[in-house]
Scaffold this active site. Structure first.
Site, PDB file in Angstrom:
ATOM      1  N   HIS A  53       0.831  -1.203   0.000  1.00 45.82           N
ATOM      2  CA  HIS A  53       0.000   0.000   0.000  1.00 45.82           C
ATOM      3  C   HIS A  53       0.864   1.251   0.000  1.00 45.82           C
ATOM      4  CE1 HIS A  53       0.954  -0.284   4.246  1.00 45.82           C
ATOM      5  NE2 HIS A  53       0.098  -1.255   4.479  1.00 45.82           N
TER       6      HIS A  53
HETATM    7  P1  TYD Z   1      -2.514  -3.709   7.244  1.00 47.97           P
HETATM    8  O1  TYD Z   1      -2.450  -2.262   6.905  1.00 47.97           O
HETATM    9  O2  TYD Z   1      -3.001  -4.643   6.190  1.00 47.97           O
HETATM   10  O3  TYD Z   1      -1.117  -4.219   7.760  1.00 47.97           O
HETATM   11  P2  TYD Z   1       0.304  -4.196   7.005  1.00 47.97           P
HETATM   12  O4  TYD Z   1       0.387  -2.943   6.262  1.00 47.97           O
HETATM   13  O5  TYD Z   1       1.283  -4.228   8.071  1.00 47.97           O
HETATM   14  O6  TYD Z   1       0.391  -5.428   6.172  1.00 47.97           O
HETATM   15  O7  TYD Z   1      -3.416  -3.841   8.551  1.00 47.97           O
HETATM   16  C1  TYD Z   1      -4.011  -5.048   8.977  1.00 47.97           C
HETATM   17  C2  TYD Z   1      -5.318  -4.723   9.690  1.00 47.97           C
HETATM   18  O8  TYD Z   1      -5.083  -3.950  10.858  1.00 47.97           O
HETATM   19  C3  TYD Z   1      -6.277  -3.929   8.823  1.00 47.97           C
HETATM   20  O9  TYD Z   1      -7.580  -4.418   9.043  1.00 47.97           O
HETATM   21  C4  TYD Z   1      -6.193  -2.519   9.360  1.00 47.97           C
HETATM   22  C5  TYD Z   1      -5.798  -2.723  10.812  1.00 47.97           C
HETATM   23  N1  TYD Z   1      -4.931  -1.647  11.350  1.00 47.97           N
HETATM   24  C6  TYD Z   1      -5.457  -0.747  12.276  1.00 47.97           C
HETATM   25  O10 TYD Z   1      -6.632  -0.806  12.663  1.00 47.97           O
HETATM   26  N2  TYD Z   1      -4.623   0.214  12.776  1.00 47.97           N
HETATM   27  C7  TYD Z   1      -3.328   0.343  12.375  1.00 47.97           C
HETATM   28  O11 TYD Z   1      -2.606   1.259  12.850  1.00 47.97           O
HETATM   29  C8  TYD Z   1      -2.825  -0.584  11.400  1.00 47.97           C
HETATM   30  C9  TYD Z   1      -1.392  -0.496  10.918  1.00 47.97           C
HETATM   31  C10 TYD Z   1      -3.652  -1.563  10.929  1.00 47.97           C
END
Ligand code: TYD
Length: 137
Positions: A53
């Site tokens: 992302h």
């Molecule tokens: P995600 O952004 O997919 O994690 P990464 O970028 O590390 O692979 O996040 C996984 C899940 O956690 C998604 O449902 C969003 C949630 N999340 C939060 O609620 N708060 C946060 O600060 C983060 C990083 C994720």
């Protein structure tokens, strides 16, 4: 300016002594933003790719406080890979940079400092949308 100049590698102060190491990170000093959010990722095995992302608002600093991982970053033109394998080094990722984290070692603890509170709406999770948003597609 190249991607490596934009996504700077940061070295943090070690205030350690004979008792052990002590790394200090202060917002708006050792990292170029006020720290509003901290999260950490662990128990991701080597087959997992996370991230995938870009963020419209948030800036990040990634630090492997234990173990190691890699982060692939791109602005849609250039691509570079940073190996995170030292608790005293981090990489700064400004807004609108695409990132993938992968090759996590079993003992990897990837600490992430963020400039904003969580807002799912500022995440771009589709690479073509990212390229469009940047005016590349
Ligand atoms: P995600 O952004 O997919 O994690 P990464 O970028 O590390 O692979 O996040 C996984 C899940 O956690 C998604 O449902 C969003 C949630 N999340 C939060 O609620 N708060 C946060 O600060 C983060 C990083 C994720």
């Amino acid at each position: 300016m190249g991607l490596k100049d934009i996504c700077k590698t940061l070295q943090f102060s070690d205030l350690g002594d004979e008792r052990g190491k002590l790394i200090v990170i202060e917002g708006e000093d050792s990292v170029p933003f006020e720290i509003k959010r901290v999260f950490y990722i662990y128990d991701s095995d080597p087959t997992v790719v996370r991230g995938k992302h870009a963020n419209k608002k948030s800036e990040f600093v990634l630090i492997n406080v234990a173990g190691q991982s890699k982060v692939r970053i791109t602005d849609g033109y250039e691509e570079t890979v940073v190996e995170l394998n030292k608790p005293m080094m981090g990489v700064f990722i400004p807004r609108m940079i695409w990132k993938d984290m992968y090759d996590f070692s079993d003992d990897s603890v990837l600490l992430v400092l963020a400039s904003e509170h969580y807002d799912g709406d500022e995440y771009i999770r589709d690479y073509n949308c990212y390229l469009k948003e940047r005016g590349i597609l």
